[in-house]
Design a protein around this motif. Structure first.
Motif, PDB file in Angstrom:
ATOM      1  N   ASN A  25      -8.506   3.666  44.808  1.00  0.00           N
ATOM      2  CA  ASN A  25      -7.461   2.721  44.393  1.00  0.00           C
ATOM      3  C   ASN A  25      -6.126   3.433  44.183  1.00  0.00           C
ATOM      4  O   ASN A  25      -5.063   2.943  44.593  1.00  0.00           O
ATOM      5  N   SER A  26      -6.179   4.624  43.565  1.00  0.00           N
ATOM      6  CA  SER A  26      -4.962   5.399  43.339  1.00  0.00           C
ATOM      7  C   SER A  26      -4.350   5.865  44.655  1.00  0.00           C
ATOM      8  O   SER A  26      -3.130   5.834  44.839  1.00  0.00           O
ATOM      9  N   LEU A  27      -5.222   6.275  45.582  1.00  0.00           N
ATOM     10  CA  LEU A  27      -4.744   6.725  46.891  1.00  0.00           C
ATOM     11  C   LEU A  27      -4.087   5.581  47.658  1.00  0.00           C
ATOM     12  O   LEU A  27      -3.083   5.781  48.352  1.00  0.00           O
ATOM     13  N   THR A  32       0.723   3.124  49.986  1.00  0.00           N
ATOM     14  CA  THR A  32       1.510   1.912  50.237  1.00  0.00           C
ATOM     15  C   THR A  32       2.798   1.861  49.432  1.00  0.00           C
ATOM     16  O   THR A  32       3.730   1.122  49.777  1.00  0.00           O
ATOM     17  N   GLY A  33       2.841   2.637  48.356  1.00  0.00           N
ATOM     18  CA  GLY A  33       4.008   2.581  47.480  1.00  0.00           C
ATOM     19  C   GLY A  33       3.992   1.388  46.552  1.00  0.00           C
ATOM     20  O   GLY A  33       4.980   1.115  45.865  1.00  0.00           O
ATOM     21  N   LEU A  34       2.881   0.662  46.520  1.00  0.00           N
ATOM     22  CA  LEU A  34       2.769  -0.539  45.691  1.00  0.00           C
ATOM     23  C   LEU A  34       1.644  -0.370  44.685  1.00  0.00           C
ATOM     24  O   LEU A  34       0.554   0.113  45.036  1.00  0.00           O
ATOM     25  N   TYR A 271       5.642   6.796  41.441  1.00  0.00           N
ATOM     26  CA  TYR A 271       4.977   7.903  42.142  1.00  0.00           C
ATOM     27  C   TYR A 271       4.632   9.060  41.214  1.00  0.00           C
ATOM     28  O   TYR A 271       3.557   9.667  41.328  1.00  0.00           O
ATOM     29  N   ALA A 272       5.513   9.378  40.302  1.00  0.00           N
ATOM     30  CA  ALA A 272       5.239  10.486  39.381  1.00  0.00           C
ATOM     31  C   ALA A 272       4.018  10.183  38.521  1.00  0.00           C
ATOM     32  O   ALA A 272       3.110  11.021  38.365  1.00  0.00           O
ATOM     33  N   GLU A 273       3.994   8.970  37.989  1.00  0.00           N
ATOM     34  CA  GLU A 273       2.878   8.574  37.121  1.00  0.00           C
ATOM     35  C   GLU A 273       1.573   8.498  37.903  1.00  0.00           C
ATOM     36  O   GLU A 273       0.533   8.985  37.449  1.00  0.00           O
ATOM     37  N   GLU A 274       1.644   7.886  39.105  1.00  0.00           N
ATOM     38  CA  GLU A 274       0.418   7.717  39.880  1.00  0.00           C
ATOM     39  C   GLU A 274      -0.091   9.038  40.456  1.00  0.00           C
ATOM     40  O   GLU A 274      -1.297   9.243  40.585  1.00  0.00           O
ATOM     41  N   SER A 275       0.821   9.938  40.791  1.00  0.00           N
ATOM     42  CA  SER A 275       0.401  11.261  41.280  1.00  0.00           C
ATOM     43  C   SER A 275      -0.338  12.022  40.188  1.00  0.00           C
ATOM     44  O   SER A 275      -1.366  12.679  40.443  1.00  0.00           O
ATOM     45  N   ALA A 276       0.174  11.926  38.959  1.00  0.00           N
ATOM     46  CA  ALA A 276      -0.500  12.578  37.835  1.00  0.00           C
ATOM     47  C   ALA A 276      -1.879  11.963  37.610  1.00  0.00           C
ATOM     48  O   ALA A 276      -2.863  12.681  37.353  1.00  0.00           O
TER      49      ALA A 276
END
Length: 307
Positions: A25-27, A32-34, A271-276
C-alpha cells in the motif's frame, strides 16, 4: 510445549502478512503520488476529492468559455470601430456638401462616395461573425448587401448573446441586442437620398428633383449624429461586457487554483512522510522474517530432544 500447532510461528506469519500488505500500500502511494488510490484508503476523502476535481473541470471549461467570449467581443468591437470610422467620414462629406462652395456636380460626387460608404457599412454588418455566429445583425441576408439596390433592405437585429462563465446554468453574461447596419442605424432616408443623387445627370442643376441638395445633406448630418450615438452605445455595451467577462475569468482562475490546492491536501501523498513510513515497514518486515525463523527453530529444538 505444543508441536502440532506452532502458535508463535503463526502469529509471526500473520504479522508479516499484514506488514507486507502495508508495504504494498505504501509503495502504491509512492509510485502514484496519491495517498488515496481507492475507496478503501479513505472513502469520505475520496468522495470529497472527486467532487472537488469535478468542480475544477467545470470551472476550467468556464474559463475556456470566457476566453472564447473575449475573442468574440474583441471582433465585435473592432468591426464596429471600422463602422464608426465610416460614419465619421460620411459626416465629414455631408458637411462638405452643405455649403455653397460645393457645386451641384460636387454634391453628386459626394453622394456617390457616401453610397459606397453605406454599402461597406452593410458589408461589415453582414460579414462580421465568430465561428458562424453573426455579431452585428441576426444573419446574412439573401440579398447582396454590396449592391445599391439592397442598400436600404430591412435587416433583423441580433438578439443579445449570452456566455456561461461558471459552473451553473445561471452563470450567464449577456450582451444587448445589436443591429448595426444602414436600416438598424436609421440611415434609410439618407441612403435613398444619396443613391438617387448619385445618379443625377452631369448637367443637372440645384432645382432638379434627383439632385442631392444641401437640405438633404443637412438632414443627413442629423441622422448620422444619431447613428454615431447609437453605435457608440453598442460599443459601450460590448466594452463593459468584455470587462465583466475578463473579471469573471480571473475570478474563476483563482477559484480553480484554490480548489486544486484543497484537493491536493486531501488526495496527494506527503513523500517525506510516506518514504519514512516505507522504510519503517521494511525494517519491521525484516524483523518479522527473523521472528518466523526463530519460531520455527523452536520446533526443531523439540525434535532434537527426541533423537
Amino acid at each position: 510445549m505444543k508441536i502440532n500447532t506452532n502458535i508463535s510461528s503463526l502469529t509471526a506469519q500473520e504479522a508479516a502478512k499484514n506488514t507486507n500488505n502495508s508495504i504494498a500500500n505504501s509503495l502504491e502511494k509512492l509510485s502514484t503520488g496519491l495517498k488515496i488510490n481507492k475507496a478503501s484508503d479513505d472513502a469520505s476523502g475520496l468522495a470529497i476529492a472527486d467532487k472537488l476535481r469535478t468542480q475544477v473541470t467545470s470551472i476550467n471549461q468556464g474559463v475556456a468559455n470566457g476566453n472564447s467570449a473575449i475573442a468574440l467581443l474583441q471582433i465585435t468591437d473592432k468591426s464596429m470601430a471600422e463602422q464608426s470610422k465610416i460614419l465619421d467620414t460620411i459626416k465629414s462629406k455631408l458637411i462638405q456638401a452643405n455649403t455653397d462652395t460645393t457645386s451641384t456636380a460636387g454634391r453628386t460626387a459626394i453622394a456617390k462616395d457616401i453610397t459606397k460608404l453605406l454599402q461597406q457599412l452593410n458589408n461589415i454588418g453582414e460579414q462580421t461573425n465568430y465561428n458562424g455566429t453573426t455579431l452585428l445583425q441576426k444573419a446574412r441576408t439573401t440579398a447582396d448587401a454590396s449592391t445599391e439596390g439592397n442598400l436600404t433592405a430591412a435587416r433583423t437585429a441580433k438578439g443579445g448573446l449570452s456566455f456561461q462563465i461558471g459552473e451553473g446554468t445561471a452563470d450567464l453574461i449577456t450582451t444587448r441586442t445589436i443591429n448595426s447596419n444602414v436600416a438598424g442605424l436609421k440611415l434609410t432616408a439618407l441612403a435613398k437620398a444619396v443613391r438617387t443623387g448619385a445618379k443625377a445627370s452631369a448637367g443637372a442643376t440645384a432645382g432638379t428633383a434627383s439632385v442631392f441638395s444641401r437640405a438633404m445633406a443637412s438632414a443627413g448630418q442629423k441622422a448620422i449624429d444619431k447613428a454615431i450615438t447609437k453605435l457608440n452605445g453598442y460599443r459601450g455595451d460590448i466594452g463593459s461586457t468584455q470587462n465583466q467577462v475578463e473579471s469573471a475569468v480571473r475570478n474563476l482562475m483563482t477559484q480553480s487554483t484554490n480548489i486544486k490546492n484543497a484537493e491536493s491536501v486531501i488526495r496527494d501523498v506527503d513523500y517525506a512522510e510516506e518514504s519514512a513510513n516505507f522504510n519503517k515497514l521494511n525494517i519491521i518486515s525484516q524483523a518479522g522474517s527473523y521472528a518466523i525463523s526463530q519460531s520455527n527453530a523452536v520446533s526443531q529444538n523439540v525434535l532434537r530432544l527426541l533423537q
